[in-house]
Scaffold this motif. Structure first.
Motif, PDB file in Angstrom:
ATOM      1  N   ASP A 219      47.489  33.870 -30.229  1.00 25.09           N
ATOM      2  CA  ASP A 219      47.375  32.492 -29.761  1.00 25.09           C
ATOM      3  C   ASP A 219      46.066  31.874 -30.238  1.00 25.09           C
ATOM      4  O   ASP A 219      46.020  30.706 -30.624  1.00 25.09           O
ATOM      5  N   ILE A 220      44.988  32.643 -30.220  1.00 18.50           N
ATOM      6  CA  ILE A 220      43.688  32.138 -30.670  1.00 18.50           C
ATOM      7  C   ILE A 220      43.742  31.819 -32.163  1.00 18.50           C
ATOM      8  O   ILE A 220      43.197  30.817 -32.614  1.00 18.50           O
TER       9      ILE A 220
ATOM     10  N   PHE B 110      45.079  25.129 -35.682  1.00 18.77           N
ATOM     11  CA  PHE B 110      45.283  23.798 -35.118  1.00 18.77           C
ATOM     12  C   PHE B 110      43.986  22.975 -35.179  1.00 18.77           C
ATOM     13  O   PHE B 110      43.999  21.800 -35.562  1.00 18.77           O
ATOM     14  N   MET B 111      42.857  23.587 -34.831  1.00 14.19           N
ATOM     15  CA  MET B 111      41.570  22.875 -34.892  1.00 14.19           C
ATOM     16  C   MET B 111      41.281  22.429 -36.324  1.00 14.19           C
ATOM     17  O   MET B 111      40.824  21.302 -36.553  1.00 14.19           O
ATOM     18  N   LEU B 112      41.535  23.313 -37.286  1.00  8.92           N
ATOM     19  CA  LEU B 112      41.310  22.965 -38.692  1.00  8.92           C
ATOM     20  C   LEU B 112      42.217  21.815 -39.120  1.00  8.92           C
ATOM     21  O   LEU B 112      41.792  20.900 -39.826  1.00  8.92           O
TER      22      LEU B 112
ATOM     23  N   CYS C  76      38.284  31.489 -35.357  1.00  7.82           N
ATOM     24  CA  CYS C  76      39.486  31.725 -34.545  1.00  7.82           C
ATOM     25  C   CYS C  76      40.669  32.167 -35.407  1.00  7.82           C
ATOM     26  O   CYS C  76      41.505  32.950 -34.955  1.00  7.82           O
ATOM     27  N   SER C  77      40.742  31.661 -36.626  1.00  4.63           N
ATOM     28  CA  SER C  77      41.873  31.994 -37.504  1.00  4.63           C
ATOM     29  C   SER C  77      41.529  33.131 -38.460  1.00  4.63           C
ATOM     30  O   SER C  77      42.152  33.264 -39.521  1.00  4.63           O
TER      31      SER C  77
ATOM     32  N   ARG D 130      38.202  37.662 -33.937  1.00  2.76           N
ATOM     33  CA  ARG D 130      38.424  36.390 -33.244  1.00  2.76           C
ATOM     34  C   ARG D 130      37.729  36.387 -31.880  1.00  2.76           C
ATOM     35  O   ARG D 130      37.754  37.386 -31.179  1.00  2.76           O
ATOM     36  N   PRO D 131      37.165  35.255 -31.513  1.00  3.53           N
ATOM     37  CA  PRO D 131      36.512  35.173 -30.194  1.00  3.53           C
ATOM     38  C   PRO D 131      37.543  35.037 -29.079  1.00  3.53           C
ATOM     39  O   PRO D 131      38.716  34.736 -29.336  1.00  3.53           O
ATOM     40  N   SER D 132      37.105  35.230 -27.859  1.00  2.88           N
ATOM     41  CA  SER D 132      37.968  34.967 -26.711  1.00  2.88           C
ATOM     42  C   SER D 132      38.025  33.461 -26.502  1.00  2.88           C
ATOM     43  O   SER D 132      37.174  32.716 -26.998  1.00  2.88           O
TER      44      SER D 132
END
Length: 185
Positions: free
Chosen positions: A47-48, A54-56, A116-117, A124-126
């Motif tokens: 999911d992360i 999505f952020m990108l 994140c990706s 990947r971070p939490s």
């Protein structure tokens, strides 16, 4: 009129024991973490990954995979990384914004989206770390570029996460200015 964003919760269903019974991997190309495509098991880390893409996508105003683009621009995350290496990560920001954005905030979103990706789940971070970065409570690691480019991490995922987040848990200094207060982020 309730907007919903993607499938950023499928892993939570699986974590709660509500494993959806499917016979094949379901997901949107470009948002699927590599391990989800290989093993077919969603988890918080997958999911992360999707959230990072999505952020990108939001920052750059384009899809994660652009089929009719030059090879160096076909994959959004790779293109952003290349521009960052050339010292011009802001060149990837959506042109329709017409320079109406705060450069430091845009860089944060792009770099955090890349983290994140990351193709390696252990890097990947939490989600709580993601929120801390976005809120300015924590700062991204100084060696972020090398973390993003690394393709091997310790086999013990807990050790890898501890190593990667040790530097991130520092409190970022934040100077609040009138422009920040009046215009928000």
């Amino acid at each position: 009129m309730n907007a919903r964003l993607g499938d950023f919760g499928l892993a939570k269903l699986c974590d709660l024991g509500n494993d959806p019974q499917t016979s094949h991997v379901a997901g949107t190309l470009g948002y699927m973490a590599p391990e989800l495509a290989r093993a077919g098991k969603a988890n918080t880390s997958t999911d992360i990954y999707a959230f990072g893409i999505f952020m990108l996508e939001v920052a750059c105003g384009r899809k994660p995979i652009k089929t009719r683009a030059p090879p160096e621009e076909a994959f959004l995350a790779d293109w952003i990384t290349d521009c960052w290496d050339k010292g011009d990560i802001l060149a990837t920001i959506d042109k329709r914004l017409e320079k109406r954005f705060v450069g430091q905030q845009a860089k944060l979103v792009l770099k955090l989206g890349l983290l994140c990706s990351h193709p390696v789940a252990a890097a990947r971070p939490s989600m709580s770390s993601v929120i801390s970065y976005l809120d300015g409570i924590a700062s991204l690691p100084n060696d972020l570029s090398s973390v993003i480019k690394a393709r091997e991490f310790p086999s013990n995922e807990a050790d890898a996460l501890n190593e990667l987040t040790a530097e991130r848990n520092t409190v970022a200094s934040l100077i609040i200015t009138e422009a920040f207060v009046s215009h928000g982020r």
